[in-house]
Write a protein that holds these residues in place. Sequence first.
Motif, PDB file in Angstrom:
ATOM      1  N   PRO A 170      72.055  -1.192 -23.209  1.00  0.00           N
ATOM      2  CA  PRO A 170      72.619  -1.225 -21.863  1.00  0.00           C
ATOM      3  C   PRO A 170      71.822  -2.101 -20.891  1.00  0.00           C
ATOM      4  N   LYS A 171      72.536  -2.648 -19.920  1.00  0.00           N
ATOM      5  CA  LYS A 171      71.942  -3.345 -18.785  1.00  0.00           C
ATOM      6  C   LYS A 171      72.419  -2.614 -17.532  1.00  0.00           C
ATOM      7  N   ILE A 172      71.498  -2.308 -16.626  1.00  0.00           N
ATOM      8  CA  ILE A 172      71.875  -1.561 -15.426  1.00  0.00           C
ATOM      9  C   ILE A 172      71.580  -2.352 -14.165  1.00  0.00           C
ATOM     10  N   ASN A 173      72.241  -1.955 -13.096  1.00  0.00           N
ATOM     11  CA  ASN A 173      71.991  -2.515 -11.778  1.00  0.00           C
ATOM     12  C   ASN A 173      70.682  -1.940 -11.241  1.00  0.00           C
ATOM     13  N   CYS A 174      69.756  -2.807 -10.870  1.00  0.00           N
ATOM     14  CA  CYS A 174      68.435  -2.334 -10.424  1.00  0.00           C
ATOM     15  C   CYS A 174      68.515  -1.499  -9.151  1.00  0.00           C
ATOM     16  N   SER A 175      69.466  -1.804  -8.281  1.00  0.00           N
ATOM     17  CA  SER A 175      69.499  -1.140  -6.982  1.00  0.00           C
ATOM     18  C   SER A 175      70.062   0.273  -7.032  1.00  0.00           C
ATOM     19  N   ASN A 176      71.033   0.529  -7.924  1.00  0.00           N
ATOM     20  CA  ASN A 176      71.656   1.862  -7.922  1.00  0.00           C
ATOM     21  C   ASN A 176      71.748   2.520  -9.300  1.00  0.00           C
ATOM     22  N   GLY A 177      71.254   1.859 -10.338  1.00  0.00           N
ATOM     23  CA  GLY A 177      71.259   2.456 -11.673  1.00  0.00           C
ATOM     24  C   GLY A 177      72.592   2.429 -12.379  1.00  0.00           C
ATOM     25  N   GLU A 377      56.639   1.658 -13.417  1.00  0.00           N
ATOM     26  CA  GLU A 377      55.938   0.793 -12.476  1.00  0.00           C
ATOM     27  C   GLU A 377      56.521  -0.614 -12.483  1.00  0.00           C
ATOM     28  N   THR A 378      56.804  -1.118 -13.671  1.00  0.00           N
ATOM     29  CA  THR A 378      57.404  -2.453 -13.777  1.00  0.00           C
ATOM     30  C   THR A 378      58.808  -2.462 -13.203  1.00  0.00           C
ATOM     31  N   PHE A 379      59.588  -1.400 -13.479  1.00  0.00           N
ATOM     32  CA  PHE A 379      60.942  -1.327 -12.931  1.00  0.00           C
ATOM     33  C   PHE A 379      60.912  -1.335 -11.404  1.00  0.00           C
ATOM     34  N   ILE A 380      60.005  -0.564 -10.819  1.00  0.00           N
ATOM     35  CA  ILE A 380      59.896  -0.508  -9.357  1.00  0.00           C
ATOM     36  C   ILE A 380      59.555  -1.884  -8.799  1.00  0.00           C
ATOM     37  N   TYR A 381      58.617  -2.572  -9.453  1.00  0.00           N
ATOM     38  CA  TYR A 381      58.237  -3.905  -8.983  1.00  0.00           C
ATOM     39  C   TYR A 381      59.446  -4.847  -9.015  1.00  0.00           C
ATOM     40  N   LEU A 382      60.214  -4.803 -10.093  1.00  0.00           N
ATOM     41  CA  LEU A 382      61.389  -5.665 -10.211  1.00  0.00           C
ATOM     42  C   LEU A 382      62.430  -5.339  -9.147  1.00  0.00           C
ATOM     43  N   ARG A 383      62.666  -4.050  -8.946  1.00  0.00           N
ATOM     44  CA  ARG A 383      63.658  -3.653  -7.950  1.00  0.00           C
ATOM     45  C   ARG A 383      63.228  -4.068  -6.546  1.00  0.00           C
ATOM     46  N   GLU A 384      61.969  -3.864  -6.228  1.00  0.00           N
ATOM     47  CA  GLU A 384      61.472  -4.207  -4.891  1.00  0.00           C
ATOM     48  C   GLU A 384      61.504  -5.704  -4.632  1.00  0.00           C
ATOM     49  N   LEU A 389      69.467  -7.119 -12.479  1.00  0.00           N
ATOM     50  CA  LEU A 389      69.776  -6.259 -13.612  1.00  0.00           C
ATOM     51  C   LEU A 389      68.529  -5.980 -14.430  1.00  0.00           C
ATOM     52  N   ALA A 390      68.524  -4.815 -15.099  1.00  0.00           N
ATOM     53  CA  ALA A 390      67.375  -4.392 -15.887  1.00  0.00           C
ATOM     54  C   ALA A 390      67.814  -3.995 -17.284  1.00  0.00           C
ATOM     55  N   GLN A 391      66.947  -4.285 -18.251  1.00  0.00           N
ATOM     56  CA  GLN A 391      67.234  -3.990 -19.657  1.00  0.00           C
ATOM     57  C   GLN A 391      65.909  -3.688 -20.346  1.00  0.00           C
ATOM     58  N   GLY A 392      65.865  -2.647 -21.160  1.00  0.00           N
ATOM     59  CA  GLY A 392      64.628  -2.339 -21.869  1.00  0.00           C
ATOM     60  C   GLY A 392      64.571  -0.896 -22.303  1.00  0.00           C
ATOM     61  N   TYR A 393      63.491  -0.528 -23.001  1.00  0.00           N
ATOM     62  CA  TYR A 393      63.357   0.811 -23.559  1.00  0.00           C
ATOM     63  C   TYR A 393      63.312   1.892 -22.492  1.00  0.00           C
ATOM     64  N   LEU A 394      62.853   1.567 -21.273  1.00  0.00           N
ATOM     65  CA  LEU A 394      62.854   2.570 -20.210  1.00  0.00           C
ATOM     66  C   LEU A 394      64.269   3.063 -19.941  1.00  0.00           C
TER      67      LEU A 394
END
Length: 421
Positions: A170-177, A377-384, A389-394
């Motif tokens: 899956p790939k999600i929207n960083c701002s709202n999941g 921590e990495t997800f927060i940095y990317l979102r900020e 979009l985000a993709q990964g094991y998290l």
Amino acid sequence: MNDAPPPAHRLLILDDDPMIGQTIRRIAKMAGWDAEFTTEAELFFTQVQEWCPDIIAIDLIMPGQDGVQVMTELARRTCTAGIIITSGMGGRVLDAASRSASEHGLNILGVLPKPFSPAQLRNLLTTETPAELSSTMPAVNVPQRSSPSLKVADLQQALDQGQIQAFYQPKINCSNGALSGFEALARWRHPAFGFIAPDQFIMQAEAHHMIEKLTEQMAKTSLSWFAQFCQSPEIQSHSGINQGQPIKLSLNISALSIGDIALFEQIESYCQELKILPEQIIFELTETSAMEDPTASLDTLTRLRMKGFQLSLDDFGTGFSSMLQLVRLPFTEIKVDKSFVLTARQSQESRTVVKSIIDLGHSLGLVTTAEGIEDQETFIYLRENGCDLAQGYLIAHPMPAEDVANWIENSGIDALIGKKF
């Protein structure tokens, strides 16, 4: 009833300074760890083999065999312990050593610059150990190296018998999941060798003129599943999916397939039959793919965009001509190379590169996607910093088609939308 406490995690320390080594050992013991310390590389490797530590702390500057050489040897021995790199060298040297170790396949938990505080060490020790990580990862998604006896005939048989499956990450929207889409990934479960690493069989398919057949099979299977997924009433009414934007499916394209007009026409035909809009399909290409035949790439990719298909430049930031390809070809998305994303937590240089790519993408009107996200921590940095979009094991591991609905209902989209990262 056995009331014995669980065994403590084990920390092995290699440092040429006895005072620092004993300090690390003492801090670890106060945190509940079983810790051992040595200044000698030979004894160190004996303890690695016999004591089986969960985490290893290695000083870079050592007499005789330095820390980089030690980590290279650990990689050769397929060490699975978490690695903490310690040194009084500058941050760039520590980051370079960390990247080197990661590229050798070691599990780098972080770097510990000297001098350090007890809190810094404790924070690294509270990072999940390799055993804990593996217990949370579905074994089906962990590719194993193929046997040296794997032959071209095995791959041909796999294609003929449908052994190579499509998994979806899956790939999600960083701002709202919210769910944005999926990337289709080829996974091969060999009846004798188990899971074969994609980088091995894909290269073999390219070398023996089987890549078009593999790509066509992956596209047909993935598009058939994707059509059913998008048209499902449960999916269409799901609050975490129907956000006014169509769900998209990413398909990987080999460098050798860029000039194969028949392949793209076949994929277009599948989309028409399944009532999938071209705008919902993203073709992912690496810089190497785009450079194989620049003129053919420009012609093919321009025509695909004219038909409405989306184009993604994968692994952006790793090649010398990435910028040139971004400007000359009609991409709609750039994916930050995961080598930068994976090291963003401990590397200021990687964070700077990631932010620069996000800013560049937005300045060109492109969607920016980060893959390889494994920690909050990495997800927060990317979102900020505005990553789209985000993709990964998290978020989720690649999964077979039959697991997607369960992920969405039980552990996926709803949890991500409400999650406070």
